[in-house]
Enzyme design. Structure first.
Site, short mmCIF file in Angstrom:
data_model
loop_
_atom_site.label_atom_id
_atom_site.label_comp_id
_atom_site.label_asym_id
_atom_site.label_seq_id
_atom_site.Cartn_x
_atom_site.Cartn_y
_atom_site.Cartn_z
N LYS A 172 -13.74 0.63 16.88
CA LYS A 172 -12.45 -0.06 16.69
C LYS A 172 -11.64 -0.14 17.99
CE LYS A 172 -11.00 -0.32 12.62
NZ LYS A 172 -10.57 0.07 11.30
N LYS A 219 8.83 -17.12 -10.55
CA LYS A 219 7.94 -16.12 -11.15
C LYS A 219 6.75 -16.84 -11.79
CE LYS A 219 7.81 -12.45 -14.53
NZ LYS A 219 7.96 -12.44 -15.96
N PHE A 277 -3.54 2.82 15.25
CA PHE A 277 -3.98 3.87 14.33
C PHE A 277 -5.18 3.35 13.57
CE2 PHE A 277 -1.08 7.52 13.76
CZ PHE A 277 -0.19 7.23 14.77
N ASN A 293 0.85 -1.19 0.00
CA ASN A 293 0.00 0.00 0.00
C ASN A 293 0.89 1.25 0.00
OD1 ASN A 293 0.51 0.80 2.88
ND2 ASN A 293 -0.34 -1.24 3.20
N ASP A 296 -4.42 -6.44 5.31
CA ASP A 296 -5.39 -7.34 5.96
C ASP A 296 -5.27 -8.77 5.43
OD1 ASP A 296 -6.49 -5.37 7.57
OD2 ASP A 296 -7.73 -4.61 5.93
N LYS A 309 -10.39 -3.74 19.25
CA LYS A 309 -8.96 -4.06 19.32
C LYS A 309 -8.49 -4.23 20.77
CE LYS A 309 -7.81 -3.07 14.83
NZ LYS A 309 -7.02 -3.85 13.89
O1 C5P Z 1 -8.28 -2.94 11.49
P1 C5P Z 1 -7.57 -1.76 10.98
O2 C5P Z 1 -6.66 -2.09 9.84
O3 C5P Z 1 -8.42 -0.60 10.66
O4 C5P Z 1 -6.68 -1.27 12.22
C1 C5P Z 1 -5.62 -0.42 12.10
C2 C5P Z 1 -4.67 -0.60 13.26
O5 C5P Z 1 -4.43 -1.98 13.46
C3 C5P Z 1 -3.30 0.00 12.99
O6 C5P Z 1 -2.74 0.38 14.21
C4 C5P Z 1 -2.55 -1.15 12.36
O7 C5P Z 1 -1.16 -0.99 12.54
C5 C5P Z 1 -3.12 -2.34 13.10
N1 C5P Z 1 -3.23 -3.58 12.33
C6 C5P Z 1 -2.61 -4.71 12.79
N2 C5P Z 1 -2.74 -5.89 12.11
C7 C5P Z 1 -3.48 -5.97 10.99
C8 C5P Z 1 -4.14 -4.83 10.52
C9 C5P Z 1 -4.00 -3.66 11.22
O8 C5P Z 1 -1.94 -4.64 13.82
N3 C5P Z 1 -3.57 -7.11 10.36
#
Ligand code: C5P
Length: 393
Positions: free
Chosen positions: A335, A284, A321, A208, A274, A339
């Protein structure tokens, strides 16, 4: 203002050397102890006697002029709270950036472990030179504070950037650094940054646009305030603190979780993918006759959520974040609960003037007790300080 502080001034051989006589007086008036070390070339512009009288101290020039048991470069380095190199010539900057110690000043700089300010001054062509700029960048990466030269009429007759910055700028920066509070001393921070790189085959990956700037700004700010910092990064950065390079979410998780029991604070500023490819081909992948290609993805671990579930006490403080393009606060509130982290820094990524690659950000800090604090748009370096202030006061 500088009562009892020990300032080591390094003067190199540029015409602006004469201005440093006044800088010494400014430091002395503020009650600092000043010691001066010169390169032999500096004495073409200013005399040893003048510097000795103004600083009320011996002036160091020759490296092997030993009159004590301790080698001079070590004793100078031990005594000082800060080293101010002004003017800093392209020559001396180049030597320091490359570890060359061929006179007393460069040897002291090499051994010096405390803050260093360098105020370059030179002809504008020299300042623009690619190698000089690379050396400046090396010093910045090593934690030096560079006070950039100003534009204007230069002693060599040219007009351009290269004039020593104002003495007040050097003085004020010295005061700021010496009086800055090391309120995070003794704390260990683990901070992630950048977008994760999820391989598909031996040449392709999913990632990204995250630049890593916010995480780096947080790591710099924590380090400046005295913390021990580990930056777990997907982007290549050189810093005076430890940078651990990782690629994928899985690698990032391992790097962060191994610090779970040692860290005081973990900040997940990275943009973690994700999903990742279910199978990574070790060669390749070939184009086929078909017009369609299906890539099977599997979910990555949620590192942030995992950290919150695995910690056994309220240490470390865990900060996440979240980047949202709509209903920022509503989504962020959900969130932080999902989390289980202590703070969540919410970013509105629908705005083009902040976020991702920008040097600016505008965020809202949510805490686990329901507190919501919006911060105004500001440089990421400033936002970083505000976030740390919110966590540690
Ligand atoms: O779930 P989301 O991607 O919106 O959450 C963002 C936060 O979760 C950020 O702090 C990111 O670094 C963390 N994150 C993570 N593991 C993932 C996806 C996001 O720790 N697989």
């Amino acid at each position: 203002m500088l009562n009892g502080k020990n300032i080591l001034i390094g003067i190199t051989g540029g015409i602006a050397a004469y201005k440093i006589c006044e800088l010494i007086r400014m430091f002395k008036r503020a009650n600092a102890n000043v010691r001066v070390v010169c390169t032999p070339n500096a004495l073409n512009f200013v005399t040893k006697l003048t510097l000795q009288n103004l600083s009320q101290n011996e002036v160091g020039i020759e490296e092997f002029d030993l009159n004590e048991f301790k080698p001079e470069h070590i004793s100078y380095a031990d005594e000082a709270d800060i080293m101010v190199i002004a003017p800093a010539t392209a020559n001396t900057i180049g030597k320091i950036a490359n570890g060359i110690c061929d006179n007393l000043l460069t040897s002291i700089a090499c051994a010096f472990k405390k803050p260093v300010i360098a105020a370059p001054a030179m002809n504008c062509g020299m300042w623009e030179n690619k190698f000089v700029q690379e050396n400046i960048q090396k010093l910045k990466n090593a934690g030096y504070t560079i006070l950039e030269p100003e534009s204007g009429y230069l002693a060599c007759g040219y007009e351009g950037k290269g004039r020593l910055c104002k003495l007040e700028t050097i003085f004020d920066k010295t005061v700021e650094i010496l009086n800055s509070k090391k309120n995070l001393a003794g704390k260990k921070f683990v901070i992630t940054c950048g977008g994760t790189i999820e391989e598909i085959d031996s040449v392709r990956y999913i990632s990204n646009y995250s630049s890593g700037k916010m995480g780096i700004a947080l790591a710099d700010a924590a380090y400046e305030q005295g913390a021990e910092v580990i930056l777990v990064s997907t982007v290549n950065v050189e810093r005076a603190y430890k940078v651990e390079m990782v690629k994928s979410a899985n690698e990032m998780q391992i790097a962060v979780e191994k610090e779970l029991n040692n860290a005081d604070c973990i900040i997940m500023a990275a943009a973690v993918a994700d999903y990742r490819a279910k199978n990574i081909a070790d060669h390749k992948l070939k184009k086929t006759e078909s017009n369609e290609f299906t890539l099977e993805l599997v979910k990555n671990p949620d590192i942030l959520k995992g950290l919150c579930e695995k910690r056994t006490s309220d240490k470390p403080v865990v900060v996440g974040f979240c980047a949202e393009s709509e209903d920022l606060i509503k989504n962020a509130k959900e969130k932080i609960l999902k989390k289980g982290c202590d703070y969540l820094i919410a970013n509105d990524i629908s705005r083009k003037d902040i976020g991702f690659s920008s040097d600016f950000n505008e965020v809202t800090i949510l805490d686990k007790n329901g507190g919501i604090k919006p911060l105004q748009r500001a440089a990421k370096t400033e936002i970083a300080k505000e976030i740390l202030k919110e966590i540690y006061g």
